[in-house]
Scaffold this motif. Structure first.
Motif, PDB file in Angstrom:
ATOM      1  N   ALA A  12      -9.650   7.065  -4.140  1.00  0.00           N
ATOM      2  CA  ALA A  12      -8.609   6.043  -4.007  1.00  0.00           C
ATOM      3  C   ALA A  12      -7.625   6.334  -2.886  1.00  0.00           C
ATOM      4  N   ALA A  56       4.899   1.642  -3.813  1.00  0.00           N
ATOM      5  CA  ALA A  56       4.420   0.274  -3.993  1.00  0.00           C
ATOM      6  C   ALA A  56       3.673   0.122  -5.314  1.00  0.00           C
ATOM      7  N   GLU A  57       2.869   1.117  -5.658  1.00  0.00           N
ATOM      8  CA  GLU A  57       2.141   1.085  -6.926  1.00  0.00           C
ATOM      9  C   GLU A  57       3.083   1.152  -8.118  1.00  0.00           C
ATOM     10  N   SER A  58       4.269   1.713  -7.905  1.00  0.00           N
ATOM     11  CA  SER A  58       5.281   1.770  -8.964  1.00  0.00           C
ATOM     12  C   SER A  58       6.072   0.473  -9.063  1.00  0.00           C
ATOM     13  N   LEU A  59       5.738  -0.492  -8.209  1.00  0.00           N
ATOM     14  CA  LEU A  59       6.305  -1.846  -8.245  1.00  0.00           C
ATOM     15  C   LEU A  59       7.786  -1.889  -7.870  1.00  0.00           C
ATOM     16  N   GLU A  68       6.621   8.353  -9.549  1.00  0.00           N
ATOM     17  CA  GLU A  68       6.617   7.608 -10.811  1.00  0.00           C
ATOM     18  C   GLU A  68       7.673   8.147 -11.774  1.00  0.00           C
ATOM     19  N   ARG A  86      12.629  -2.105 -11.756  1.00  0.00           N
ATOM     20  CA  ARG A  86      11.711  -1.702 -10.694  1.00  0.00           C
ATOM     21  C   ARG A  86      11.748  -2.663  -9.506  1.00  0.00           C
ATOM     22  N   TYR A 121       1.139   7.824   2.169  1.00  0.00           N
ATOM     23  CA  TYR A 121       0.743   8.057   0.783  1.00  0.00           C
ATOM     24  C   TYR A 121       1.927   7.893  -0.166  1.00  0.00           C
ATOM     25  N   ALA A 172       2.785   4.297  -0.545  1.00  0.00           N
ATOM     26  CA  ALA A 172       1.827   3.621  -1.415  1.00  0.00           C
ATOM     27  C   ALA A 172       2.122   3.898  -2.886  1.00  0.00           C
ATOM     28  N   ARG A 173       2.505   5.120  -3.204  1.00  0.00           N
ATOM     29  CA  ARG A 173       2.863   5.435  -4.592  1.00  0.00           C
ATOM     30  C   ARG A 173       4.107   4.643  -5.016  1.00  0.00           C
TER      31      ARG A 173
END
Length: 254
Positions: free
Chosen positions: A180, A206-209, A138, A151, A200, A203-204
């Protein structure tokens, strides 16, 4: 002498980059090959030559800039190259300057290379479990945004790292990650767990778009011929281990 070898990511096609292996360097002994880490008890002259070879294989003539990695969530912006003996403590670098190569060294942790081609902004991150869990991904994306990146326009690649089948961890680490993240742990032998570090980190991202994410399927632990591995060296009782370097750069303007 073998040529320097690198893994490339499809999502970063057209951007000078490379996840270097240990093949093609001048180091000898336990760190034989392209060791690019200063902390491997290697001959400094050999490390310098290896780093030169790695840089030339990705963006010849560019200045290679790296940091003193500490498993943190800290990302720094590179405006001008700094000497190797004045590297700041951090675990990611970002820049929009042409003619600079950002470098991250790893030996089981996940190297992450990122680029927004349209904005001309790149990043490189060192994501072990500590850094990934505490927010290095992030922080890197936010630092790229501060330089003008979007992003949804960022392409990111997770390079060679220890694979889940090779990464046995204890219950305390699984508990630290919380509910989670339990999908990244599979049951192992004797009450232990197998951690999917690459999954993992992806995924972080992807979560950061970020716009696109690619994971290179290379296990640093199992492939001794091509990669250095901290955990393998530890299991073998070896007193030191090498580090491979991952690089990304912006070519100078014509």
């Amino acid at each position: 002498m073998a040529e320097v070898e690198a893994e490339r990511a499809k999502v970063l096609a057209g951007v000078p980059h490379g996840f270097m292996t240990r093949i093609g360097g001048v180091s000898t002994g336990l760190v034989e090959g392209l060791n690019c880490g200063f902390g491997a008890e290697d001959d400094p002259a050999a490390v310098a030559e290896n780093r030169r070879r790695a840089a030339d294989a990705v963006l010849s003539g560019a200045a290679l800039v790296s940091v003193h990695q500490i498993h943190s969530p800290r990302a720094v912006t590179v405006d001008e190259p700094w000497p190797d003996n004045r590297r700041p403590e951090a675990d990611a670098l970002v820049t929009k300057r042409q003619g600079i190569l950002l470098g991250i060294v790893t030996a089981d942790c996940a190297p992450v290379l990122l680029a927004d081609r349209a904005a001309g902004v790149i990043g490189a991150a060192h994501a072990g479990w500590r850094g990934a869990e505490s927010g290095i991904i992030e922080a890197t994306v936010a630092a790229m945004e501060a330089l003008g990146a979007r992003r949804d326009a960022i392409a990111a690649a997770v390079g060679p790292c220890i694979a889940q089948a090779s990464y046995e961890v204890g219950e305390e680490l699984r508990e630290r990650f919380g509910e989670a993240a339990q999908q990244f742990f599979s049951s192992g032998a004797r009450g232990r767990w197998q951690f999917d570090l690459a999954g993992y980190v992806a995924a972080r991202l992807a979560e950061s778009l970020v716009g696109s994410v690619e994971v290179l399927e290379c296990d640093t632990y199992c492939d001794q011929r091509r990669f250095y591995s901290f955990r393998r060296a530890t299991h073998l009782g070896e007193p030191t281990y090498g580090r491979q370097v991952s690089l990304i750069g912006l070519p100078p303007e014509a």
